[in-house]
Design an enzyme around this catalytic site. Structure first.
Site, PDB file in Angstrom:
ATOM      1  N   HIS A 147      12.719   7.387  12.898  1.00 21.55           N
ATOM      2  CA  HIS A 147      11.582   6.473  12.729  1.00 21.55           C
ATOM      3  C   HIS A 147      10.248   7.212  12.926  1.00 21.55           C
ATOM      4  O   HIS A 147       9.423   6.836  13.765  1.00 21.55           O
ATOM      5  CB  HIS A 147      11.695   5.291  13.698  1.00 21.55           C
TER       6      HIS A 147
ATOM      7  N   ILE B 273      12.431   3.660   4.387  1.00 17.27           N
ATOM      8  CA  ILE B 273      11.375   3.905   5.374  1.00 17.27           C
ATOM      9  C   ILE B 273      10.737   2.587   5.800  1.00 17.27           C
ATOM     10  O   ILE B 273       9.656   2.584   6.387  1.00 17.27           O
ATOM     11  CB  ILE B 273      10.301   4.871   4.839  1.00 17.27           C
ATOM     12  N   ALA B 274      11.417   1.486   5.489  1.00 13.87           N
ATOM     13  CA  ALA B 274      10.844   0.168   5.756  1.00 13.87           C
ATOM     14  C   ALA B 274      11.155  -0.270   7.189  1.00 13.87           C
ATOM     15  O   ALA B 274      10.413   0.023   8.122  1.00 13.87           O
ATOM     16  CB  ALA B 274      11.372  -0.837   4.740  1.00 13.87           C
ATOM     17  N   ARG B 275      12.268  -0.952   7.366  1.00 15.86           N
ATOM     18  CA  ARG B 275      12.706  -1.408   8.678  1.00 15.86           C
ATOM     19  C   ARG B 275      14.217  -1.453   8.695  1.00 15.86           C
ATOM     20  O   ARG B 275      14.859  -1.719   7.673  1.00 15.86           O
ATOM     21  CB  ARG B 275      12.155  -2.813   9.009  1.00 15.86           C
TER      22      ARG B 275
ATOM     23  N   GLU C 204      18.195   0.184  16.034  1.00 14.52           N
ATOM     24  CA  GLU C 204      17.702   1.473  16.515  1.00 14.52           C
ATOM     25  C   GLU C 204      17.160   1.347  17.944  1.00 14.52           C
ATOM     26  O   GLU C 204      16.683   0.272  18.320  1.00 14.52           O
ATOM     27  CB  GLU C 204      16.636   2.042  15.566  1.00 14.52           C
TER      28      GLU C 204
ATOM     29  N   ARG D  23       0.821  -1.215   0.000  1.00  9.10           N
ATOM     30  CA  ARG D  23       0.000   0.000   0.000  1.00  9.10           C
ATOM     31  C   ARG D  23       0.854   1.264   0.000  1.00  9.10           C
ATOM     32  O   ARG D  23       0.585   2.218  -0.726  1.00  9.10           O
ATOM     33  CB  ARG D  23      -0.917  -0.002   1.226  1.00  9.10           C
TER      34      ARG D  23
END
Length: 326
Positions: free
Chosen positions: A290, A241-243, A272, A160
């Site tokens: 994040h 911007i994922a992980r 992180e 999405r």
């Protein structure tokens, strides 16, 4: 909630006061409005006797914790990602898992596109330059970056959020959009996003701006490492911007320092909130903590969706957004 007995709920991190008040009507709540980060042992201790938990992606729910907390029945994650959940272990123990998809899609896509633009146009670098008092004159190549309009946007992970970024690029900035995904989108969705499916190698080699939006899994660990970075254009930018863990941060720092790629924008990191120290020293990387879903309205929607799942579970209703091990 119909029953007189109130299930015991741990809200692991601070939450909106109005959502806390809502949950206190139906649960015996232990909250953490001081927002203390709990160690695994402290989390297990606070979960003793609790039937439910409202968690964040920093809260690891694994086999050891589940064994120590036999009363636990459901964990509602205030995030779309569930890599903090050991889903097979939860399934074995009969512990339900939920997340908060959809409500953060557009906000996160906004941020991903903004981070890409800041990276390409060297916005953070320019601000630091100005604040340091180094701006004394105009120069034809002063902090010259790369264009967004008309460039090739590559997206790795076309769920999405990836689709939202593709639409922003294609429809708003006239970008050529290419993507790679575990499974190809339908022809209808590809047309809607104006995106073309390519191999991962072609994506790496062709993209002017590469955005990572794939979910974390063992198979996705270091999906972007030294070998992948070596395939990218020296003028390319990379945005994650994922992980954390999807990118080999040490290899990325080396590639940025050596001019193998032009710049990177990172909202997530391995280990992180710790950040690889080599990244902190580089001017050509934009770093954010994040916050891709961090608009007030979206975070409130995420908290309410997590609450809705908890309420539905103890009312015997279907979960709104269940997550399974499969």
């Amino acid at each position: 909630m119909s029953q007189v007995f109130k299930p015991r709920l741990l809200i692991v991190r601070a939450i909106f006061p109005e959502v806390l008040a809502r949950l206190e009507q139906s649960f015996d709540v232990e909250s953490n409005q001081e927002d203390i980060v709990l160690s695994p042992a402290e989390l297990a201790g606070r979960l003793q006797g609790k039937q439910a938990a409202l968690t964040t992606t920093a809260d690891r729910i694994d086999a050891a914790l589940l064994a120590a907390c036999p009363n636990l029945k459901i964990c509602a994650n205030m995030a779309v990602g569930t890599n903090n959940f050991d889903l097979p272990a939860m399934a074995t123990r009969g512990v339900a898992a939920t997340n908060t998809p959809d409500v953060l899609t557009e906000t996160t896509a906004d941020f991903g596109f903004a981070l890409m633009m800041a990276t390409a146009r060297r916005i953070s670098e320019g601000e630091a330059y100005l604040r340091a008092g180094r701006w004394t004159k105009w120069g034809y190549d002063l902090l010259a970056g790369s264009d967004i309009h008309g460039a090739t946007l590559g997206i790795l992970g076309m769920g999405r959020i990836g689709q939202g970024i593709a639409k922003r690029g294609a429809l708003g900035f006239g970008m050529k959009v290419i993507y790679h995904n575990r499974s190809r989108l339908s022809a209808e969705l590809e047309a809607e996003c104006q995106a073309s499916y390519v191999s991962k190698d072609a994506l790496l080699q062709t993209a002017d701006h590469l955005v990572l939006v794939l979910p974390y899994s063992a198979a996705a660990h270091h999906a972007i490492g030294a070998a992948e970075l070596a395939q990218m254009k020296p003028t390319a930018t990379l945005v994650n911007i994922a992980r954390g863990g999807i990118v080999d941060d040490a290899a990325l720092a080396k590639a940025l320092k050596g001019g193998q790629i032009a710049a990177a924008g990172l909202d997530v990191f391995e280990g992180e909130p710790a950040v690889h120290p080599d990244l902190l020293d580089l001017p050509n990387v934009v770093l954010t903590p994040h916050i891709a879903s961090a608009s007030l309205s979206t975070r409130l929607a995420m908290a309410n969706l997590a609450a809705d799942n908890l309420l539905a579970f103890f009312d015997g209703k279907p979960l709104l957004t269940p997550v399974s091990a499969g």
